[in-house]
Design a protein around this motif. Structure first.
Motif, PDB file in Angstrom:
ATOM      1  N   ARG A  59       0.833  -1.207   0.000  1.00 48.33           N
ATOM      2  CA  ARG A  59       0.000   0.000   0.000  1.00 48.33           C
ATOM      3  C   ARG A  59       0.868   1.257   0.000  1.00 48.33           C
ATOM      4  NH1 ARG A  59      -5.351   1.246   1.739  1.00 48.33           N
ATOM      5  NH2 ARG A  59      -5.493   3.409   2.395  1.00 48.33           N
ATOM      6  N   GLU A  63       0.873   4.239  -2.809  1.00 46.10           N
ATOM      7  CA  GLU A  63       0.604   5.626  -2.439  1.00 46.10           C
ATOM      8  C   GLU A  63       1.762   6.540  -2.823  1.00 46.10           C
ATOM      9  OE1 GLU A  63      -0.413   5.503   1.711  1.00 46.10           O
ATOM     10  OE2 GLU A  63      -2.452   4.795   1.299  1.00 46.10           O
ATOM     11  N   MET A  75      -5.087  13.785  -4.308  1.00 42.89           N
ATOM     12  CA  MET A  75      -4.952  12.570  -3.506  1.00 42.89           C
ATOM     13  C   MET A  75      -6.053  12.493  -2.450  1.00 42.89           C
ATOM     14  SD  MET A  75      -2.477  10.585  -4.474  1.00 42.89           S
ATOM     15  CE  MET A  75      -2.091   9.598  -3.041  1.00 42.89           C
ATOM     16  N   ALA A  76      -6.388  13.648  -1.838  1.00 39.93           N
ATOM     17  CA  ALA A  76      -7.459  13.674  -0.843  1.00 39.93           C
ATOM     18  C   ALA A  76      -8.793  13.303  -1.495  1.00 39.93           C
ATOM     19  CB  ALA A  76      -7.546  15.051  -0.204  1.00 39.93           C
ATOM     20  N   GLY A  79      -8.930   9.639  -2.131  1.00 42.55           N
ATOM     21  CA  GLY A  79      -9.182   8.918  -0.890  1.00 42.55           C
ATOM     22  C   GLY A  79     -10.651   8.863  -0.516  1.00 42.55           C
ATOM     23  N   LYS A  80     -11.430   9.831  -0.961  1.00 41.19           N
ATOM     24  CA  LYS A  80     -12.856   9.880  -0.650  1.00 41.19           C
ATOM     25  C   LYS A  80     -13.705   9.089  -1.649  1.00 41.19           C
ATOM     26  CE  LYS A  80     -12.453  14.591   1.111  1.00 41.19           C
ATOM     27  NZ  LYS A  80     -12.817  15.987   0.838  1.00 41.19           N
TER      28      LYS A  80
END
Length: 105
Positions: A59, A63, A75-76, A79-80
């Motif tokens: 992982r 990333e 990236m945020a 992530g959602k």
């Protein structure tokens, strides 16, 4: 081996090429049916292929690679995202590749 199998194998040796091809197709069909009874395919579930000894990134490695391609804000947002709800496209990858090949020639 049991006696029936010994008899079948002995008879196979005397068959012609066309008879052997017919036998091969019959055996393949029968084998596929028996395997599907033993391992029923789950409808809509992609088949997962496990390759022994194949390298799988951790992982953290994934990333780190993504961080070189996307900004922290992107990236945020990634992530959602719920990737299980992404719709499947109208064409499979193999169809797109075949069409691309056809266009090139």
């Amino acid at each position: 081996m049991n006696i029936d199998l010994d008899l079948v194998l002995a008879k196979v040796k005397g068959l012609s090429v066309s008879e052997l091809l017919t036998l091969k197709e019959t055996i393949q069909t029968e084998l596929q049916q028996k395997q599907s009874e033993v391992e029923p395919a789950q409808a809509g579930q992609p088949r997962r292929v496990i390759i022994p000894g194949a390298y799988r990134r951790s992982r953290e490695e994934i990333e780190a690679q993504l961080a070189t391609l996307f900004t922290p804000e992107e990236m945020a947002q990634i992530g959602k995202t719920d990737f299980s709800k992404i719709p499947i496209g109208p064409k499979s990858a193999s169809e797109m590749i075949n069409e691309d090949r056809e266009d090139r020639f």
